[in-house]
Enzyme design. Structure first.
Site, mmCIF file in Angstrom:
data_model
loop_
_atom_site.group_PDB
_atom_site.id
_atom_site.type_symbol
_atom_site.label_atom_id
_atom_site.label_comp_id
_atom_site.label_asym_id
_atom_site.label_seq_id
_atom_site.Cartn_x
_atom_site.Cartn_y
_atom_site.Cartn_z
ATOM 1 N N THR A 267 0.862 -1.172 0.000
ATOM 2 C CA THR A 267 0.000 0.000 0.000
ATOM 3 C C THR A 267 0.902 1.226 0.000
ATOM 4 O OG1 THR A 267 -1.697 -1.188 1.264
ATOM 5 C CG2 THR A 267 -1.855 1.215 1.190
ATOM 6 N N ASP B 255 -12.926 -7.744 7.847
ATOM 7 C CA ASP B 255 -11.635 -7.512 8.500
ATOM 8 C C ASP B 255 -11.630 -6.178 9.243
ATOM 9 O OD1 ASP B 255 -9.089 -8.227 9.283
ATOM 10 O OD2 ASP B 255 -8.121 -7.421 7.488
#
Length: 475
Positions: free
Chosen positions: A24, A139
């Site tokens: 990321t 999540d």
């Protein structure tokens, strides 16, 4: 990878995170001059085809979502260079720290702040779960929740990010089951590859527990795999109960919807659940009710009501009329005087004395042991067994009757709160006047307040291993 340009447009500034096969990155969009987040999935040695499936699903679902608390889909592209091959996903950048970063930096959260975070996330989840088909994040955890800067009494804007594990309820349950989520924040059913909207609620509850304890939920698991945290926090009983409700192991015992969870959070009912649960109902401050409990026996001693304004008013009323009656009967002969004295003086004085004595010296005692349940009323050491005892194994129901107004032919009647213990056809009642006092007491005060009833109900529930039922409050 700093300063590298992807797709001739996105200039990498720095790395924000890394997982197996994924990176990321924070990048600058050279066309808009805005900062963006680029997620890269690389076809390297760590690549798994399941990762590609999840990556494509994340891009597809994000493109369909429009919510201020969710990153917006901007672009996607292929990466095909000598150094790397894979896919890229571009989304808006939110300049805020995660809850995990806040906790690690030493920040603590008050109960009011945690409730604000909970409400904001419940609104986001309601948006996701209300879609057709429902979108399940799978999540939710502190590192996937961003929190903006606080302003005054406002905790800050809340954002839900990282939809890399997202799925919809339309996904067919076929092929190999994939366990997705983070241990400690995952609901029990996710270990079997199953996820439903209530699975997100469990993860949210576990996340909030982390905020109030500073401990990872996995470190708080008891022998039954339930998160045990209530002894290490200073929270209201209502909020503790709500967190325990959210993190119930059994799916059907959790809130049935985001709306139900939000409603209970904003308007707690203390004991609402229709199943056995170790809820926390604190002993009310200032109560004079005594409770003794061991493994084999429970005893509740309810003290006298005591004097109050209504009793004193009643006393002056009786004295005044006795004085008037005494003057009146002096005009009769001796035999009539004796008869009228008995009728108008001695009888009222006797009832008055018993009434005052009940208010000042009578006790109600409920006792449940391994064999039976009984309730006695004690006055000056004399025990009155108004109701017969019953076998303990006949006890089948605990019922809390709330204060309410009932309409009748004689007008509106206020029903006081009380606790009913049903043993077969017999009903043992706590919270109302004793059977004797219902007829002779001059007091309008009830023995137990609503907080006292809630406390005793939960203690009895834990002791008898029975759920608590409530009537419907009406007015």
């Amino acid at each position: 990878m700093t300063n590298q340009i992807l797709k001739d447009r996105y200039e990498i500034q720095r790395q924000l995170g890394k997982n197996l096969g994924r990176k990321t990155l924070l990048a600058k969009d050279l066309e808009t001059e805005e900062l963006v987040v680029v997620k890269l999935l690389s076809f390297d040695n760590e690549f798994d085809w399941q990762d590609l499936k999840l990556f494509e699903r994340e891009a597809q679902i994000l493109e369909e979502l429009t919510h201020r608390a969710i990153p917006k889909y901007l672009d996607s592209f292929k990466v095909d260079s000598d150094n790397s091959k894979g896919f890229g996903l571009v989304q808006t950048y939110i300049p805020a720290k995660s809850l995990e970063e806040h906790i690690q930096s030493g920040r603590t959260f008050s109960e009011a702040e945690v409730k604000q975070i909970a409400k904001s996330l419940l609104e986001v989840l309601d948006y996701l779960h209300s879609r057709q088909p429902a979108v399940i994040h799978r999540d939710i955890k502190p590192s996937n929740i961003l929190l903006g800067d606080r302003t005054g009494n406002y905790v800050g804007d809340v954002y839900l990010v990282d939809f890399g594990s997202v799925k919809t309820t339309a996904v067919q349950k076929s092929g190999t089951m994939t366990v997705v989520g983070t241990y400690g924040y995952m609901a029990q059913e996710q270990f079997g590859g199953r996820a439903v909207p209530a699975s997100d609620l469990y993860s949210l509850g576990a996340t909030l527990i982390y905020l109030v304890t500073g401990s990872h939920p996995a470190d708080l698991l008891g022998d039954d795999m339930a998160i045990e945290f209530e002894e290490s926090v200073n929270l209201s009983a209502e909020f503790v109960n709500w967190l325990k409700w959210m993190t119930q192991i059994t799916l059907k015992k959790r809130p049935f919807s985001d709306e139900a969870a939000l409603k209970e959070l904003e308007n707690p009912t203390i004991i609402k659940l229709e199943y056995k649960s170790k809820l926390v109902v604190n002993k009310p401050e200032g109560t004079k009710v005594e409770l003794k409990k061991s493994k084999d026996e429970l005893e509740i001693l309810i003290p006298p009501i005591g004097l109050n304004f209504s009793i004193l008013t009643f006393c002056f009323f009786i004295i005044f009329w006795l004085f008037i009656i005494n003057i009146f009967i002096q005009n009769f002969d001796s035999n009539e005087t004796i008869s009228m004295t008995i009728l108008f003086v001695i009888a009222p004085m006797t009832l008055w004395t018993i009434s005052i004595s009940c208010n000042l010296f009578s006790y109600a005692r409920l006792c449940i042991n391994q064999e039976k349940i009984k309730i006695t009323y004690e006055l000056f050491g004399i025990k009155f067994n108004i109701q017969p005892s019953s076998r303990r194994n006949y006890i089948c129901k605990l019922e809390v009757v709330s204060r309410k107004i009932e309409k009748s032919i004689n007008g509106n009647q206020e029903i006081q709160p009380r606790l009913l213990i049903w043993a077969g056809r017999l009903c043992y009642e706590l919270g109302n006047l004793s059977p004797i006092e219902k007829y002779i007491s001059s007091s309008d005060k009830q023995y137990l307040t609503s907080p006292e009833i809630d406390w005793l109900a939960q203690e009895l529930s834990d002791f008898l291993d029975l759920p608590i039922t409530r009537d419907t409050v009406s007015s």
